[in-house]
Design a protein around this motif. Sequence first.
Motif: not given
Length: 435
Positions: A51-52, A76-78, A101-103, A219-224
């Motif tokens: 995670i991260g 998982a990473d945003v 992979l997961y967001r 959100v797929d690029v960066v889930d802020w």
Amino acid sequence: MSSPSQTSRRQFLAGTAVATAGAALTSFVPATALGRDGATAASERISLGVIGIGPRCTYDLKAMLNFDDIRCVAIADVQQSRRDAGKKLVDGHYGNSDCRLYRDFREVLDRDDIDAVLIATGDRWHGPASMIAAEAGKDVYSEKPCGITIDVCQRLADTINREQRVFQAGTQRRSVPNFQKAVELVHTGKLGKLHTMHASVYRPVLDNTWLPAEPTPTVDVVDWNMWLGPAAWRPYNKKYVQGRWRGQWDFDSGARLLDWGAHTVDLCQWANQADDTLPIEYEPQDDKIVCRYANGVKLIIDFLPEPFGDRSPHYITRLGTCPVRFIGDEGWVETGDEGEIVVKPDSLQKQLPEASKRVRGLDVSAHSRNFFDCIRTREKPAANQDVMRRSHIASHAAAIAWILQRKLTIDPETEEFVNDPEANLLKSRPEREWS
């Protein structure tokens, strides 16, 4: 109705067919999956989720991938770029394309086949993600600082204990030989009676300025929203997700004192055999915070103007980053991340064993191995939740004393500041609803 002999014959033929099929299947299954040739069978492996996955996580994970009984199966990473880089690392190591992979990290925790997680997000997420993981039945290795406030550290330790999970704080210097030897010199009385300890940290900072707002990516690029998590909302700026969150009050721990303090104060806690308590007094000064334990031992948290450069006169620069010094009435010892130990008097230096290979203080190999071994035995690791709780709270208490610029007293049993409502208010922060 079948006769007993017919039934027995059918059972024999069926069993033979199963055995033959099993033998044929075995001939096509890799030996590594079956545990032959010294490899660990797949059924005996610990499945790991991440995670991260930023720079520090990549460093940790590279060490963990080398263990034959560990299999990283999910990341998982945003941030899409970091997810992709993580998959390239893991799949490249195993020679396949199996890493998922997961967001949203909660999807990793929903997987029944994952036993443990490595959490290496920014500070704001360490505690909440660890608690959610524990409640999902996962064992947790969390990078430090494990909680952005005293309150989060308390809740995290309570959650791990309630859920009966294995937890290891990423304060890996507890598993590095030179730091272990320095503590051993104290515990065995070689330095005489311990009276003073020195822990090095950065000079604390208080900053909550906002970087200029930029267009928020998809959100797929960066889930802020997920990147912010429990931290207060602010507009997106790409520099935050690239590491510029450090030093920001909303995102960092204890005015940044815990960047090193989570390590160096922790080592002092260990040296003073104080894992079940913490200093009771914290007095800020211009270049340090002076703390005192109930047993009279003094802990001096030194602010280093150049923590990555010339660390004199406080410490011996060649010993490396994160140095600590323990002083007794018959001698002293100092060590740091380069693996060397300096002891006085000289007679003690001569007693030190020759190190065939120095281990740097950043190395997580032994510390993560301790975590994975404890997953199997269900014992508590070297930097378990209770150890983390006291050393982190001590670091946070010192930071709060520096923020308020006054001497504070804390009750180690209740973990409350004595007769200081303002200090107690700083034990926690409002948490944003992110889910």
